[in-house]
Design a protein around this motif. Structure first.
Motif, short mmCIF file in Angstrom:
data_model
loop_
_atom_site.label_atom_id
_atom_site.label_comp_id
_atom_site.label_asym_id
_atom_site.label_seq_id
_atom_site.Cartn_x
_atom_site.Cartn_y
_atom_site.Cartn_z
N UNK A 1 0.82 -1.21 0.00
CA UNK A 1 0.00 0.00 0.00
C UNK A 1 0.86 1.26 0.00
N UNK A 2 0.50 2.19 -0.89
CA UNK A 2 1.21 3.46 -0.95
C UNK A 2 0.18 4.56 -1.14
N UNK A 3 0.33 5.64 -0.36
CA UNK A 3 -0.60 6.77 -0.52
C UNK A 3 0.19 8.06 -0.50
N UNK A 4 -0.02 8.87 -1.53
CA UNK A 4 0.70 10.14 -1.64
C UNK A 4 -0.32 11.28 -1.63
N UNK A 5 -0.13 12.24 -0.74
CA UNK A 5 -0.94 13.47 -0.76
C UNK A 5 -0.03 14.58 -1.28
N UNK A 6 -0.29 15.08 -2.49
CA UNK A 6 0.58 16.14 -3.02
C UNK A 6 2.02 15.66 -3.01
N UNK A 7 2.85 16.30 -2.19
CA UNK A 7 4.23 15.80 -2.12
C UNK A 7 4.54 15.12 -0.79
N UNK B 1 4.37 11.72 1.28
CA UNK B 1 4.13 10.28 1.18
C UNK B 1 3.60 9.82 2.54
N UNK B 2 2.29 9.52 2.60
CA UNK B 2 1.66 9.17 3.88
C UNK B 2 1.97 7.74 4.27
N UNK B 3 1.87 6.82 3.30
CA UNK B 3 2.27 5.43 3.56
C UNK B 3 3.02 4.92 2.34
N UNK B 4 3.95 3.98 2.58
CA UNK B 4 4.78 3.50 1.50
C UNK B 4 5.08 2.02 1.71
N UNK B 5 4.79 1.19 0.72
CA UNK B 5 5.10 -0.24 0.79
C UNK B 5 4.59 -0.89 2.06
N UNK B 6 3.38 -0.54 2.46
CA UNK B 6 2.83 -1.18 3.66
C UNK B 6 2.33 -2.57 3.27
N UNK B 7 2.92 -3.58 3.90
CA UNK B 7 2.69 -4.97 3.52
C UNK B 7 2.39 -5.74 4.80
N UNK B 8 1.22 -6.38 4.85
CA UNK B 8 0.84 -7.02 6.11
C UNK B 8 -0.17 -8.11 5.82
N UNK B 9 0.04 -9.28 6.43
CA UNK B 9 -0.93 -10.36 6.32
C UNK B 9 -1.52 -10.60 7.71
N UNK B 10 -2.85 -10.55 7.79
CA UNK B 10 -3.51 -10.65 9.09
C UNK B 10 -4.40 -11.88 9.08
N UNK B 11 -4.30 -12.69 10.13
CA UNK B 11 -5.15 -13.89 10.15
C UNK B 11 -6.50 -13.59 10.77
N UNK B 12 -7.43 -14.49 10.52
CA UNK B 12 -8.78 -14.34 11.05
C UNK B 12 -8.74 -14.37 12.57
N UNK B 13 -9.44 -13.41 13.18
CA UNK B 13 -9.52 -13.38 14.64
C UNK B 13 -8.32 -12.74 15.32
N UNK B 14 -7.38 -12.24 14.51
CA UNK B 14 -6.19 -11.66 15.10
C UNK B 14 -6.45 -10.23 15.60
N UNK B 15 -5.75 -9.84 16.66
CA UNK B 15 -5.78 -8.46 17.13
C UNK B 15 -4.46 -7.83 16.72
N UNK C 1 4.97 1.47 12.96
CA UNK C 1 4.99 2.40 11.84
C UNK C 1 5.98 3.53 12.11
N UNK C 2 6.70 3.89 11.05
CA UNK C 2 7.58 5.04 11.14
C UNK C 2 7.66 5.68 9.77
N UNK C 3 7.33 6.95 9.67
CA UNK C 3 7.41 7.71 8.42
C UNK C 3 6.75 6.97 7.26
N UNK C 4 5.55 6.41 7.50
CA UNK C 4 4.80 5.79 6.42
C UNK C 4 5.17 4.35 6.12
N UNK C 5 6.20 3.85 6.79
CA UNK C 5 6.62 2.47 6.51
C UNK C 5 6.48 1.63 7.78
#
Ligand SMILES: Nc1ncnc2c1ncn2[C@@H]1O[C@H](COP(=O)(O)OP(=O)(O)O)[C@@H](O)[C@H]1O
Ligand SMILES: [Mg+2]
Lengths: 362, 266
Positions: free
Chosen positions: A11-17, A19-33, A209-213
């Motif tokens: 996941x990557x999201x850019x607002x203007x210049x 970068x709010x999130x960058x290369x956010x990669x996560x697998x979450x299992x059912x029922x996980x907190x 999370x740190x600086x969008x990553x």
């Protein structure tokens, strides 16, 4: 390979210049907190809002049970959410607030009555049906919001710092309730907070999370015992960082030379570096011993005591090394040195090299 | 507080007196008109030598007055509805929108408030003559909408600004489509703004005389225009009676508007 229940894919999201999130990669299992932990502005809410469908990602995808959510509008995603601000509908009673998701789904009267009752019971607010939101405390309002978000059995519940407006005692009380509700319902929860204690108390796993990553994902104990980066080490737990230089590296163990020439060998190394690189040694306060003179085994450094704070079940001693780095030592109640340590004392700290971590400075 | 009324000493009395005089100054013409409408003198002698309902009887017996009142009411109701609907749409765009030139657009929508009415009137008159709208109901409605809309936009935008859009987001995640969320959640939450906008729009049209004089034709005129034209021909207490009724409705609606505001503040 099995498909994860919920997959946040690059996941990557850019607002203007920005970068709010960058290369956010996560697998979450059912029922996980799963908790997103990080400082303000690190992209936690942005990730949640993309899941909720309020923002479109610049790149990447969200897959729920293997199917992309991105083309589904927010109101058809069937996702529950509790917001940071109070979002109960002010013109509707508590009962009508909780009934709202069922009414827009055109549920029958009996079903609505039954489910509203059950949801309010779940958050321990049975009997509050006719109360108006304006006449409730902040904690009660957030519990109603939780009931409203769970009443339609969403597969995923998003929570964006839902307790940040409450005072500490109430916050802990509701954290306990949230844990219980998670266990009772088995709903998959994505929880955002900037409070490490809250994250450690609630979560199965934490994504830092740190600086969008995402810097590291793991259980609380994993993150505490084995931080992958300087940032994680700093963010989870109170740690001291002592500056130095890499002298040698062998088998993921580093030899570190401090500013005053002291040399320390056999410290676990994180990241890659070569001799001569600037590096930092991380120490957890409860792993450090305070002694009058240099110890015979392990590492040892002379320090000057700067301050002693009594905190009930323990005392915290702040000390400074010869070259000026600060570190804290925790003395549990009953420790023989409590009472005798004073500001200005020249003492020694000691620790086992394997309990420290070396991070190479970028 | 810098100026505490209780600590002003002798100034207290001076201030109270000035306040009283101001109130009288503002109220006297109204009281005067109301008294004259019930006075028995055809020549509008004050104080009235006796009391009568005769002028009201004459007013209600004259179909031209009734026509004017009905026209006024019809125009005011249409203006009210359009002003609230358009005001709501414009406010949603101005408050929620994230486009360039929003501030400029907002200022533009409010210009009719600061422009002298007579200039708006002349401009509309010229335009409507060409378009064949002068003397028509549509012409009246458009003219009054021009001056009513800024008030609608101000009150509805104000209500919308104090409403947290996260509440609407919550409704959407609960499963309501964006328009359903606006209808079932946002609208009830800003209803005090919508009601105020409705009442003020109605009143602006109901009381308006300058634009109406330009828009009126012999066959289509509003109550204020009828008062104005009658006044120029013949000074009769019927005018006082008509004015009293105009004022009565205005006061009634102002009271309702004040109650709505008070209910909101509670
Ligand atoms: N709507 C927006 N427009 C522009 N920038 C935004 C917007 N939302 C968030 N940002 C920026 O994106 C970054 C991440 O924000 P956010 O996800 O809210 O962080 P967090 O929730 O971790 O505090 C911040 O730098 C923030 O300023
Ligand atoms: Mg946030």
């Amino acid at each position: 390979m099995t498909t994860p229940f919920l997959h946040i894919n690059g996941l990557r999201k850019v607002y203007g210049n920005v970068v709010a999130t960058d290369h956010v990669e996560l697998a979450i299992s059912k029922g996980e907190f799963m908790t997103f932990l990080g400082p303000s502005g690190s992209g936690k809410s942005t990730t949640l809002y993309i899941l909720a469908g309020f923002q479109d990602p610049t790149a990447g995808d969200i897959l729920l049970q293997g199917r992309s959510l991105l083309s589904t509008p927010s109101h058809k995603r069937n996702i529950g959410m509790v917001f940071q601000r109070y979002t109960l509908f002010p013109h509707l009673s508590v009962g009508e607030n909780v009934a709202f998701p069922l009414r827009v789904r055109r549920a029958g009267k009996d079903e609505i009555d039954r489910k509203v009752k059950k949801a309010l019971k779940l958050v321990r607010l049975d009997g509050f049906e006719d109360r108006m939101p304006a006449n409730m405390s902040g904690g009660q309002q957030q519990r109603v919001a939780l009931a409203r978000a769970l009443v339609y059995d969403p597969p995923v519940l998003l929570m964006d710092e839902p307790l940040s407006a409450l005072d500490k005692k109430l916050r802990e009380e509701i954290q306990f309730e949230i844990r219980r509700i998670h266990q009772e319902t088995g709903v998959t929860i994505l929880y955002v907070t900037h409070d490490q204690e809250e994250a450690l108390r609630l979560s199965d796993r934490i994504a830092i999370f740190n600086k969008g990553k995402i810097e590291q994902v793991g259980t609380g104990p994993e993150l505490y015992a084995n931080p992958a980066t300087h940032f994680v080490a700093d963010f989870i737990g109170d740690s001291a960082f002592l500056g130095g230089e890499l002298a040698a590296i062998a088998d993921d163990r580093a030899t570190l030379r401090f500013a005053d020439g002291e040399v320390l060998a056999g410290v676990p190394l994180h990241g890659t570096g070569t001799a001569g690189d600037k590096a930092e040694l991380m120490l957890r306060p409860e792993r450090i011993e305070l002694a009058a003179g240099p110890g015979r085994e392990g590492a040892t450094l002379p320090v000057v005591v700067e301050d002693v704070t009594f905190l009930g079940n323990n005392s915290t001693v702040t000390a400074r090394t010869g070259w000026g780095d600060a570190l804290t030592v925790r003395l549990n109640f009953g420790h023989p040195m409590i009472g005798s340590v004073a500001r200005g004392d020249r003492l020694h700290v000691q620790w086992q090299p394997k309990d420290a971590h070396v991070f190479v400075k970028p | 507080m810098l100026l505490d009324f209780r600590k002003l000493g002798a100034w207290k009395w001076a201030l109270s007196a000035i306040c009283g005089l101001m109130t009288l100054f503002l109220l006297l013409p109204i009281l005067f008109i109301v008294a004259l409408s019930f006075g028995s003198s055809r020549w509008l002698i004050f104080p009235p030598p006796g009391w009568t309902l005769r002028w009201y009887e004459e007013l209600f017996a004259d179909p031209r007055w009734i026509d004017a009142a009905l026209t006024s009411a019809k125009i005011a109701v249409i203006v009210m509805v359009l002003s609230v609907v358009l005001g709501l749409l414009v406010s949603l765009a101005l408050v929620r929108g994230r486009f360039r030139g929003r501030a400029v657009l907002r200022a533009f929508f409010l210009t009719p408030m600061v422009l002298p009415v007579i200039i708006v009137a002349v401009a509309l008159y010229a335009a409507f003559l060409r378009l064949g709208l002068s003397g028509t109901l549509v012409g009246f409605v458009i003219a009054h909408l021009v001056v009513a809309l800024p008030f609608s936009i101000i009150t509805i935008s104000g209500a919308l600004e104090t409403f947290d859009p996260a509440i609407e987001d919550a409704a959407i995640l609960c499963g309501a489509s964006p328009w359903e969320a606006r209808l079932r959640v946002t609208m009830p939450c800003i209803s005090h703004g919508l009601f105020s906008a409705a009442i003020f729009s109605f009143l602006i049209s109901w009381d308006e005389v300058v634009l109406a004089i330009f828009m009126a034709s012999p066959s289509l005129q509003t109550l204020p225009v009828k008062v104005w034209t009658t006044l120029r021909q013949d000074l009769t207490p019927v005018i006082a009676a008509a004015s009293t009724l105009l004022i009565a409705l205005t006061v009634l609606l102002m009271v309702i508007a004040a109650l709505i505001r008070k209910g909101k503040a509670r």
